[in-house]
Motif scaffolding. Sequence first.
Motif, PDB file in Angstrom:
ATOM      1  N   THR A 304       0.859  -1.164   0.133  1.00 14.01           N
ATOM      2  CA  THR A 304       0.150   0.126   0.040  1.00 14.01           C
ATOM      3  C   THR A 304       0.829   1.220  -0.155  1.00 14.01           C
ATOM      4  N   HIS A 305       0.848   2.105  -1.040  1.00 11.05           N
ATOM      5  CA  HIS A 305       1.567   3.109  -1.138  1.00 11.05           C
ATOM      6  C   HIS A 305       0.892   4.652  -0.722  1.00 11.05           C
ATOM      7  N   VAL A 306      -0.508   4.605  -0.373  1.00  5.55           N
ATOM      8  CA  VAL A 306      -0.937   5.747   0.111  1.00  5.55           C
ATOM      9  C   VAL A 306      -1.946   5.181   1.285  1.00  5.55           C
ATOM     10  N   ILE A 307      -2.099   6.017   2.225  1.00  3.42           N
ATOM     11  CA  ILE A 307      -3.179   5.814   3.347  1.00  3.42           C
ATOM     12  C   ILE A 307      -3.801   6.996   3.535  1.00  3.42           C
ATOM     13  N   SER A 308      -5.113   7.323   3.458  1.00  2.00           N
ATOM     14  CA  SER A 308      -5.823   8.570   3.836  1.00  2.00           C
ATOM     15  C   SER A 308      -6.462   8.712   5.062  1.00  2.00           C
ATOM     16  N   ARG A 309      -6.359   9.798   5.550  1.00  2.00           N
ATOM     17  CA  ARG A 309      -7.141  10.406   6.820  1.00  2.00           C
ATOM     18  C   ARG A 309      -7.606  11.755   6.683  1.00  2.00           C
ATOM     19  N   VAL A 310      -8.625  12.137   7.707  1.00  2.00           N
ATOM     20  CA  VAL A 310      -9.129  13.541   7.653  1.00  2.00           C
ATOM     21  C   VAL A 310      -9.034  14.029   8.962  1.00  2.00           C
ATOM     22  N   ALA A 311      -8.886  15.305   9.061  1.00  2.00           N
ATOM     23  CA  ALA A 311      -8.604  16.252  10.336  1.00  2.00           C
ATOM     24  C   ALA A 311      -9.782  16.310  11.022  1.00  2.00           C
ATOM     25  N   SER A 312      -9.565  16.038  12.276  1.00  2.00           N
ATOM     26  CA  SER A 312     -10.702  16.104  13.236  1.00  2.00           C
ATOM     27  C   SER A 312     -10.977  17.710  13.603  1.00  2.00           C
ATOM     28  N   ASP A 313     -10.250  18.440  13.574  1.00  2.00           N
ATOM     29  CA  ASP A 313     -10.412  19.774  13.744  1.00  2.00           C
ATOM     30  C   ASP A 313      -9.598  20.612  12.860  1.00  2.00           C
ATOM     31  N   ASP A 314      -9.561  22.016  12.903  1.00  2.00           N
ATOM     32  CA  ASP A 314      -8.738  22.967  12.258  1.00  2.00           C
ATOM     33  C   ASP A 314      -7.318  22.832  12.974  1.00  2.00           C
ATOM     34  N   ARG A 315      -6.339  22.666  12.014  1.00  2.00           N
ATOM     35  CA  ARG A 315      -4.949  22.533  12.615  1.00  2.00           C
ATOM     36  C   ARG A 315      -3.906  22.837  11.628  1.00  2.00           C
ATOM     37  N   THR A 316      -2.617  22.690  12.245  1.00  2.00           N
ATOM     38  CA  THR A 316      -1.704  23.170  11.069  1.00  2.00           C
ATOM     39  C   THR A 316      -0.785  21.949  11.069  1.00  2.00           C
ATOM     40  N   LEU A 317      -0.355  21.598   9.901  1.00  2.00           N
ATOM     41  CA  LEU A 317       0.589  20.295   9.633  1.00  2.00           C
ATOM     42  C   LEU A 317       1.746  20.742   8.917  1.00  2.00           C
ATOM     43  N   GLY A 318       2.848  20.669   9.606  1.00  2.00           N
ATOM     44  CA  GLY A 318       4.030  21.276   9.221  1.00  2.00           C
ATOM     45  C   GLY A 318       3.777  22.929   9.209  1.00  2.00           C
ATOM     46  N   ASP A 319       3.976  23.498   8.013  1.00  2.00           N
ATOM     47  CA  ASP A 319       3.404  24.992   8.068  1.00  2.00           C
ATOM     48  C   ASP A 319       2.344  25.200   7.071  1.00  2.00           C
ATOM     49  N   VAL A 320       1.415  24.261   6.928  1.00  2.00           N
ATOM     50  CA  VAL A 320       0.522  24.157   5.992  1.00  2.00           C
ATOM     51  C   VAL A 320      -0.798  24.292   6.886  1.00  2.00           C
ATOM     52  N   GLU A 321      -2.089  25.047   6.592  1.00  2.00           N
ATOM     53  CA  GLU A 321      -3.182  25.149   7.464  1.00  2.00           C
ATOM     54  C   GLU A 321      -4.095  23.880   6.869  1.00  2.00           C
ATOM     55  N   VAL A 322      -4.678  23.405   8.031  1.00  2.00           N
ATOM     56  CA  VAL A 322      -5.682  22.047   7.506  1.00  2.00           C
ATOM     57  C   VAL A 322      -6.996  22.277   8.070  1.00  2.00           C
ATOM     58  N   ARG A 323      -8.032  22.517   7.430  1.00  2.00           N
ATOM     59  CA  ARG A 323      -9.386  22.751   8.231  1.00  2.00           C
ATOM     60  C   ARG A 323     -10.098  21.387   8.503  1.00  2.00           C
ATOM     61  N   LYS A 324     -10.854  21.294   9.548  1.00  2.14           N
ATOM     62  CA  LYS A 324     -11.722  19.904   9.874  1.00  2.14           C
ATOM     63  C   LYS A 324     -12.266  19.595   8.837  1.00  2.14           C
ATOM     64  N   ASP A 325     -11.921  18.026   8.753  1.00  3.89           N
ATOM     65  CA  ASP A 325     -12.952  17.091   7.663  1.00  3.89           C
ATOM     66  C   ASP A 325     -12.073  17.216   6.359  1.00  3.89           C
ATOM     67  N   GLU A 326     -10.861  18.113   6.335  1.00  7.88           N
ATOM     68  CA  GLU A 326      -9.985  18.049   4.949  1.00  7.88           C
ATOM     69  C   GLU A 326      -9.093  16.755   5.070  1.00  7.88           C
ATOM     70  N   MET A 327      -8.954  16.146   3.843  1.00  7.22           N
ATOM     71  CA  MET A 327      -8.481  14.874   3.701  1.00  7.22           C
ATOM     72  C   MET A 327      -6.998  15.058   3.631  1.00  7.22           C
ATOM     73  N   VAL A 328      -6.143  14.100   4.159  1.00  7.45           N
ATOM     74  CA  VAL A 328      -4.715  14.154   4.067  1.00  7.45           C
ATOM     75  C   VAL A 328      -4.253  12.667   3.443  1.00  7.45           C
ATOM     76  N   HIS A 329      -3.407  12.756   2.247  1.00  6.72           N
ATOM     77  CA  HIS A 329      -3.078  11.491   1.732  1.00  6.72           C
ATOM     78  C   HIS A 329      -1.742  11.169   2.168  1.00  6.72           C
ATOM     79  N   LEU A 330      -1.238  10.133   2.767  1.00  6.35           N
ATOM     80  CA  LEU A 330       0.002   9.983   3.286  1.00  6.35           C
ATOM     81  C   LEU A 330       0.565   9.234   2.392  1.00  6.35           C
ATOM     82  N   MET A 331       1.441   9.586   1.793  1.00  3.73           N
ATOM     83  CA  MET A 331       2.258   8.995   0.409  1.00  3.73           C
ATOM     84  C   MET A 331       3.238   7.882   1.269  1.00  3.73           C
ATOM     85  N   VAL A 332       3.069   6.861   1.706  1.00  6.94           N
ATOM     86  CA  VAL A 332       4.085   6.166   2.668  1.00  6.94           C
ATOM     87  C   VAL A 332       4.940   5.571   1.475  1.00  6.94           C
TER      88      VAL A 332
END
Length: 415
Positions: A304-332
Amino acid sequence: MGVTTVPSSDRRAAVSLFSRLRTAQGQADPFPVYEQLRARGDVSRAPWGGLLVTSFDLCDRIVRGREWLEPDKRWREQQGPGTRWNAPSSREMSSTLPALNPPDHTRVRRAAGAFDRATIERLGRTVSRVTDGLLDSLTERLRSGEADFAALVSEELPIAAIGDWLGLPAADFPRLRELTHDQVFTQELLPSASQLALSDAATAELRVYFMNLVRERRASPGDDPVSRWITTWDAMEPDRDKADEGVYFLALFVLLAALETTSTMLTTTALMLVERPEWWERLAARPELVPGFVEETLRYDAPTHVISRVASDDRTLGDVEVRKDEMVHLMVGAAHRDPARHADPDRFDPLRTPGHLAFSGGIHYCLGAPLARMEAHVMLRGLVARLPRLTLVRRPSWAPRVAFRRIQNLDVALA
């Protein structure tokens, strides 16, 4: 918190990279593309929305973090009726264990149980017996010329092991394997309409198959996990129909998880060995090195090369803003080659300290990881002990996927 827009030039560059991943060359070797994705930063905007994460450290934190959620039924319904997330197969998958969040996940995982020592010992006997028979068939075929290792061994061992455990008729194994290959498209990164159609049809057929199985086991229970799950669910759920559906979703999940990724892991492990003849003799002489070889295969080219999650709330990931329910694709697949985590990451080195996310992490750590590892260990030990070195007859081909790798053939001959 707002969502950062993607400049058109960056978007075109990202689209071009993912287009390359879909070519035959990109399927065979996606890692140069991943290197360019990593060059865009640990976190970058995906051209279709959401985020791409290529840093091993961030991927590891996200799969372990309770603040990152699975795209569950609620989330999928919010995406709208015309999206891939509301295809029939996607809606069905939203009720399986990997797509649940607490407290539902906690409840269903408890009902599923675990591969305890007694279960692993029983499965181990099955895996050893089946592997011996498959290697007999491979040896016989090789005496006459070339053989497809993927078809003869990798595709057969997982369904035989899990099918025997679930008490499924061996005559059903070929069709269940075909359905699994089609069903996985709904879990792909960006499935096409035709791929979703295949997945929808496969999912519908699998539902009929396993619901019938549950009804049969309820009428005539035995010493098998499906019968035990029925007892467990009856104690949890007073509605008989809901209890039966809970058992169905467990059986479906176990089949899909056991077949697709494990088959790919076995084929990739064999490919790594065939391409590195010096390791054939080394593993034969020192079988204690087999586990390290398997773990490095899982890092070097995970199923598996990709795992997907969604943010439970507004937050910062690295230096990027992420809003609640926005999806992040983990390119493992990219994170496993992160030079910040592994020195000389493009080098295959079974002696390095293991470190990968092939089985995910946190509360969603793969339930069947012990079984998958055991199958790979037994297969690899048997292969180097029973056969002389093999060589590739032709380069393998890969299925048209990004998230779920699948080598379609591994044609080998005696060296």
